[in-house]
Write an enzyme that holds these catalytic residues in place. Structure first.
Site, PDB file in Angstrom:
ATOM      1  N   SER A 206     -14.686  17.884 -30.803  1.00  0.00           N
ATOM      2  CA  SER A 206     -15.549  17.981 -31.987  1.00  0.00           C
ATOM      3  C   SER A 206     -14.752  17.454 -33.178  1.00  0.00           C
ATOM      4  CB  SER A 206     -15.902  19.449 -32.230  1.00  0.00           C
ATOM      5  OG  SER A 206     -16.382  19.641 -33.544  1.00  0.00           O
TER       6      SER A 206
ATOM      7  N   TYR B 210     -13.962  28.619 -32.711  1.00  0.00           N
ATOM      8  CA  TYR B 210     -14.416  27.286 -32.276  1.00  0.00           C
ATOM      9  C   TYR B 210     -13.387  26.229 -32.688  1.00  0.00           C
ATOM     10  CZ  TYR B 210     -17.628  23.290 -31.679  1.00  0.00           C
ATOM     11  OH  TYR B 210     -18.210  22.108 -31.294  1.00  0.00           O
TER      12      TYR B 210
HETATM   13  P1  NAD Z   1     -25.837  22.468 -25.913  1.00  0.00           P
HETATM   14  O1  NAD Z   1     -25.755  23.913 -26.243  1.00  0.00           O
HETATM   15  O2  NAD Z   1     -27.136  21.756 -26.118  1.00  0.00           O
HETATM   16  O3  NAD Z   1     -25.364  22.211 -24.410  1.00  0.00           O
HETATM   17  C1  NAD Z   1     -24.216  22.826 -23.886  1.00  0.00           C
HETATM   18  C2  NAD Z   1     -24.482  23.135 -22.431  1.00  0.00           C
HETATM   19  O4  NAD Z   1     -23.318  23.753 -21.881  1.00  0.00           O
HETATM   20  C3  NAD Z   1     -25.652  24.095 -22.239  1.00  0.00           C
HETATM   21  O5  NAD Z   1     -26.501  23.606 -21.223  1.00  0.00           O
HETATM   22  C4  NAD Z   1     -24.972  25.384 -21.815  1.00  0.00           C
HETATM   23  O6  NAD Z   1     -25.759  26.177 -20.960  1.00  0.00           O
HETATM   24  C5  NAD Z   1     -23.735  24.855 -21.100  1.00  0.00           C
HETATM   25  N1  NAD Z   1     -22.688  25.864 -21.042  1.00  0.00           N
HETATM   26  C6  NAD Z   1     -22.195  26.607 -22.069  1.00  0.00           C
HETATM   27  N2  NAD Z   1     -21.274  27.460 -21.608  1.00  0.00           N
HETATM   28  C7  NAD Z   1     -21.173  27.252 -20.272  1.00  0.00           C
HETATM   29  C8  NAD Z   1     -20.410  27.857 -19.234  1.00  0.00           C
HETATM   30  N3  NAD Z   1     -19.545  28.849 -19.491  1.00  0.00           N
HETATM   31  N4  NAD Z   1     -20.563  27.412 -17.974  1.00  0.00           N
HETATM   32  C9  NAD Z   1     -21.440  26.418 -17.703  1.00  0.00           C
HETATM   33  N5  NAD Z   1     -22.195  25.817 -18.640  1.00  0.00           N
HETATM   34  C10 NAD Z   1     -22.074  26.247 -19.903  1.00  0.00           C
HETATM   35  O7  NAD Z   1     -24.677  21.767 -26.729  1.00  0.00           O
HETATM   36  P2  NAD Z   1     -24.379  20.232 -27.071  1.00  0.00           P
HETATM   37  O8  NAD Z   1     -24.668  20.046 -28.499  1.00  0.00           O
HETATM   38  O9  NAD Z   1     -24.959  19.323 -26.068  1.00  0.00           O
HETATM   39  O10 NAD Z   1     -22.798  20.315 -26.942  1.00  0.00           O
HETATM   40  C11 NAD Z   1     -22.055  19.820 -25.855  1.00  0.00           C
HETATM   41  C12 NAD Z   1     -20.593  19.775 -26.269  1.00  0.00           C
HETATM   42  O11 NAD Z   1     -20.460  18.966 -27.433  1.00  0.00           O
HETATM   43  C13 NAD Z   1     -19.977  21.128 -26.611  1.00  0.00           C
HETATM   44  O12 NAD Z   1     -18.659  21.194 -26.102  1.00  0.00           O
HETATM   45  C14 NAD Z   1     -19.952  21.131 -28.132  1.00  0.00           C
HETATM   46  O13 NAD Z   1     -18.925  21.925 -28.663  1.00  0.00           O
HETATM   47  C15 NAD Z   1     -19.721  19.660 -28.409  1.00  0.00           C
HETATM   48  N6  NAD Z   1     -20.143  19.255 -29.752  1.00  0.00           N
HETATM   49  C16 NAD Z   1     -21.466  19.229 -30.107  1.00  0.00           C
HETATM   50  C17 NAD Z   1     -21.821  18.851 -31.395  1.00  0.00           C
HETATM   51  C18 NAD Z   1     -23.257  18.790 -31.865  1.00  0.00           C
HETATM   52  O14 NAD Z   1     -23.480  18.560 -33.058  1.00  0.00           O
HETATM   53  N7  NAD Z   1     -24.244  18.961 -31.017  1.00  0.00           N
HETATM   54  C19 NAD Z   1     -20.825  18.516 -32.315  1.00  0.00           C
HETATM   55  C20 NAD Z   1     -19.490  18.567 -31.927  1.00  0.00           C
HETATM   56  C21 NAD Z   1     -19.166  18.934 -30.632  1.00  0.00           C
END
Ligand code: NAD
Length: 257
Positions: free
Chosen positions: A145, A158
């Site tokens: 991130s 986080y």
């Molecule tokens: P999201 O919540 O839409 O998807 C994350 C997925 O991971 C979900 O399907 C959830 O069920 C799964 N998950 C969470 N914990 C888990 C576990 N212990 N075991 C198995 N599955 C698990 O989130 P996203 O926005 O698609 O984010 C994906 C990644 O990108 C994350 O690591 C997040 O920190 C990172 N990220 C996202 C953003 C953003 O703006 N969306 C920004 C920076 C970083």
């Protein structure tokens, strides 16, 4: 489009929705066989398996809770068995918890650190053991991130987890390069996915966020998936230990008002 991942297999953790699902579609569209993962297989997972078949590739869904080291290790082992090998590991699953620093519970701290850092650590370790045993190269991509670098008040755990991921990647790039294993981080800014549902439905809050983004908009999961595909492919053969920001200019932006 040229198929960069013909005969390759990728495990993408947390791929039922959001960025992980977009990465699955993108790699599959270039010929990759995909291991999808989440806590449980539901309609979203089944729909994605069908979509990937329509794209001319193949996917299976393996349930596992990545916050537990034993399950992270087991998931990699089961993934290797699923298609008889594993070339690409994308550590995407991640969670965040909002709280003032002085209110953060041990339970929430553990949930964030175990999912975002500990599970990733042991998934990579399991993948590296397999690559060493078979004398095979490998590619690892961690979904970090912008908060591996910039502060995010009220999200201390986080930020600590993603900061840890930054250093883990730097360290492993050095240690694993002699084994022909590359490892890089992708650092999204504000991406429109379910994790940001609350933000996207609050117009005022969203306006404040967009003011800090030089491009003036949130990013899409597909824009993240494009960079992941680059880092997973031979197009990035000489890149390891880096972080790629996908943030519309957010990270290095500063304005007076
Ligand atoms: P999201 O919540 O839409 O998807 C994350 C997925 O991971 C979900 O399907 C959830 O069920 C799964 N998950 C969470 N914990 C888990 C576990 N212990 N075991 C198995 N599955 C698990 O989130 P996203 O926005 O698609 O984010 C994906 C990644 O990108 C994350 O690591 C997040 O920190 C990172 N990220 C996202 C953003 C953003 O703006 N969306 C920004 C920076 C970083």
């Amino acid at each position: 489009m040229m198929k960069r991942f013909e005969n390759k297999v990728a495990l993408i953790t947390g791929s039922s929705q959001g960025i992980g699902a977009a990465c699955a579609r993108r790699l599959a569209s270039e010929g990759c066989r995909i291991i999808l993962n989440g806590h449980t297989l539901d309609d979203r997972g089944n729909a994605l398996i069908a979509e990937i078949a329509d794209l001319g590739s193949e996917a299976v869904f393996l349930e596992a809770d990545l916050s537990r080291a034993d399950q992270a290790i087991g998931l990699v082992e089961r993934s290797i068995q699923a298609f008889g090998g594993l070339d690409i590991l994308i550590n995407n699953a991640g969670i965040e918890k909002h709280a003032d620093f002085w209110e953060v519970s041990e339970e929430d701290y553990d949930a964030v650190m175990n999912t975002n850092l500990k599970g990733v650590f042991f998934a990579i370790q399991s993948f590296v053991k397999y690559c060493r045993q078979k004398d095979l190269p490998g590619v690892v991509i961690n979904m970090s991130s912008v908060h591996e670098e910039i502060a995010f008040p009220h999200f201390a755990a986080y930020c600590a987890s993603k900061g840890g991921l930054k250093m883990l990647t730097r360290n492993l790039a050095s240690e694993l390069a002699p084994l022909s294993i590359r490892i890089n981080n992708v650092a999204p800014g504000a991406i429109s996915t379910p994790i940001n549902q609350e933000l996207m439905s609050d117009k005022e809050q969203l306006g404040r966020v967009l003011k800090n983004i030089p491009m003036g908009r949130m990013g899409t999961s597909d824009e993240v998936a494009g960079v992941v595909a680059f880092l997973a492919s031979e197009d990035s053969a000489y890149i390891t230990g880096s972080t790629y920001y996908i943030d519309g200019g957010l990270t290095y932006h500063y304005q007076e008002q």
